[in-house]
Design an enzyme around this catalytic site. Sequence first.
Site, PDB file in Angstrom:
ATOM      1  N   CYS A 272       0.794  -0.991   0.495  1.00 17.65           N
ATOM      2  CA  CYS A 272      -0.039  -0.111   0.263  1.00 17.65           C
ATOM      3  C   CYS A 272       1.069   1.179   0.443  1.00 17.65           C
ATOM      4  CB  CYS A 272      -0.792  -0.093   0.914  1.00 17.65           C
ATOM      5  SG  CYS A 272       0.227  -0.783   2.945  1.00 17.65           S
TER       6      CYS A 272
ATOM      7  N   ASN B 281      42.898  16.559  25.767  1.00 17.55           N
ATOM      8  CA  ASN B 281      43.229  15.145  25.426  1.00 17.55           C
ATOM      9  C   ASN B 281      44.843  14.835  26.421  1.00 17.55           C
ATOM     10  OD1 ASN B 281      43.883  14.567  22.733  1.00 17.55           O
ATOM     11  ND2 ASN B 281      45.588  16.262  21.925  1.00 17.55           N
TER      12      ASN B 281
END
Lengths: 132, 513
Positions: free
Chosen positions: B131, B479
Amino acid sequence: MKKRVFYWISGSNVREPVVSNVVLETGVMVNILKAKMEPREGFLILELTGDEGQIEKSIEILKKFGEVEDIPKIIQKDDEKCIDCGACVVHCPVGALSVDEEFKILLDEDECIGCKNCAKICPVNAIKIFEI
Amino acid sequence: MKTVHEINEKIRNGDAVVVTAEEMIDIVDELGAEKAAVEIDVVTTGTFGAMCSSGAFLNFGHSDPPIKMCKTYLNGVEAYSGIAAVDAYLGATQTNSDDDIDISYGGSHVLEDLVAGKEIELVAEGYTTDCYPRKKVETTITIDDLNQAILVNPRNCYQSYNGATNSTEEKIYTYMGALLPEFGNLNYSGAGQLNPLQNDFNKETKTYNTLGMGTRIFLGGAQGYIAGSGTQHSPNGGFGTLMVQGDLKEMSTKYLRGATIPKYGSTLYMGIGIPIPVLNAEIAKTCAIKDEDIAIPILDYGIPRRDKPELGVTNYKDARSGKVTIEVEIEGKKVDKCMRSASVSSYKVSREISKELKNWISNSEFMLTERLEPLKSAAPKPMKAKMKLVKDILSRPVVVGSLNTSITEASRVLIENNINHLPIVDENGKLSGIITSWDIAKAMAQDKHSISEIMTTYIVSATPDETIDMAARKMSRNNISGLPVVDSNNKVLGVVSAEDISKLIGRNGLHKI
C-alpha cells in the site's frame, strides 16, 4: 572624543610605522582593536581618542598611506531578534551591555570593544559582528 | 464566592476586572486579600524561557504514490516518524544531522521557521509495502501545506528552577548557559512573581488553586490548553510542570523562538500565560506572591552529578538586582562570594505576555475554562542506572616518584609496573607533577636529565568519588591519557588511565558497567 575607523593599508606601505607616526605627530591615543596583515595589504580597526583637531590630523596622516572608513560600531544588537533574556550581560568585560528598568537589554556602542563574547553567548544570534 | 461561570459572564459583557500578577501585588497590599477578591476577577501571569521539552506533531498529508515515512528530516533535522505513515513529532532539542551545521540549527529553529511561514525542506525515506510503494520523498513545505501542526510540550512552565553557578577552575557550558570559573556568575531562569504556577500554588496543600487539565492558556501567542501535569512534575518540592498543547499554525515568532545555548544545543523559548480566576480571598492572596518570596536554590553545576551540591539560596528580587552574595568554602575557609547574576529567561517578554493575555480577556476575546481535573501530586524518581566511580578502577598499589627520582629510574618504574603515568609527589606525598612514558621518550631525544625539567606541572586530576564518565570527559577535553587521583589534601591515591576505562568498556561490554 572617540572615533573608530576601519583602516586599509596598501601593500607598498605596510612597512611604514604608520600608527606610531600618527601618535608621535598628533599625540592622539590609539587603541588597535584589530589588526590583520596580508601579504599585499593590511586591515585594522583603530580607536582614536583625542580632541577634534588631533583626530582630524590623525586621519589626514592615515590617508597618506591607505584608506580610512568610518565605523560607528563593531557589533550591533538586532532588537528584533533579541529576546531580552540577559544571558549576555555578565559576559561583557567592559559593561557595555546592561539591563534597564524595564528589563530591556541595552548595548552601549561607545563602550563596546568588539570582543564578541556576547555574540558567542547569545542564544538567538541577535548580535551582528562587522568583520574586517 | 465567585464562580468561573460568573466571571465568564462578566468577560462576555466586557465588565471583568483583569489585572496582571505584578499589578495584583499592590492591589492586595492596599485593599487586603478579602477586598481584592471582590474587586478583581482575573489575574494574568506570564513566562518566557527556554523550555527544552517542547515539540510538535506534524501531519504532512499523503504523497502520490504514498509513502510510509520512517526516517524524516526537516531542514536536515530528524523528526520522529514511527507513528503512522505521514505523521512525525519534531523535538525542539533535536540537532541537525549535518555535522557542519551541528547544534546551531535544531528542532526549535525548524519550529520557529515553520511559524514564520518559511519554506522547509522535507526529506523522508521509508520501506516499501503493497500500500506504500514509494521509497523516498524530497520536497519543500510551509506550515500551510501541513494538515496539522500541533505543539505538544511534555514539560513546560516550571514553577521554580535552580540557579546555576560553577565552582571549578574552568568555564563550563550547561543548559543554564555558560558559567564562568570560580563562581563567576549565577544564571537563573523564570518569571518569579509573574510565573503562572507560582501564582496559583497553594503552599499548605501543595496543590494548584484553579489550573489543571483543560485550563485554557496563552501559548506561543495563541490560545492553547493544559493537557495535564508535565513530566517530572513535582509540586511537593515546588517544582510543578505542565504538559501543554496548542495549534502551531496560530502562533507567533514573538512568543516562540528557536535558540542555541552555546555548546549545549538547541532549545525553544516558549511564551506561556495562564489566567487565574480570583474566586476567593485565598486565591487573591496567592496571586500577590512577590519576587522576594520565591526562593532560588543555588546549585554547583561544576559537579556534573544528578544531585548537585546546594551552595545557598537566593530569591528572584535579589537575583534581578544583578548581584548575589553567598558563603562558600574555598580551601577549607568560609568566604563571602559575590556573583553577578544573569537571567536566561526574559522578564520583559513575560510581562508582555501577562499584558497581552489581560487585553484578550478585557476585550472578551478569551474565555476562562473550568479545569476537568486538578494536577496530580507526584515526585520524580531518579533513573535506576548503575554507576562506576574512579575509586572502583583505581590502580593499586600507588606508584609514585619524587623530584629526586632520576629519569632512568623513572623509566624503569614505568616498565616494571607496566604503566604509562608516574605522579611525582613532594616529601608530604602531595602531588607536584606527573610524567608519562612520552615525557621520558622526549627527555631522551632532547638530552634532559632531571624529572623537574620534563614533568608536567599543570595537572588535571580526579577525585575518587568522581564517576568514570567524568574522568573520561576530562581526559578527552584535555587530550590526555591519564589522571592522577587525589584526596582533598592533594595526596595521590592512584592513577586512572584511558586504558583502564577502555578496558572496562571494551572487555565487559557497556551493559556491565
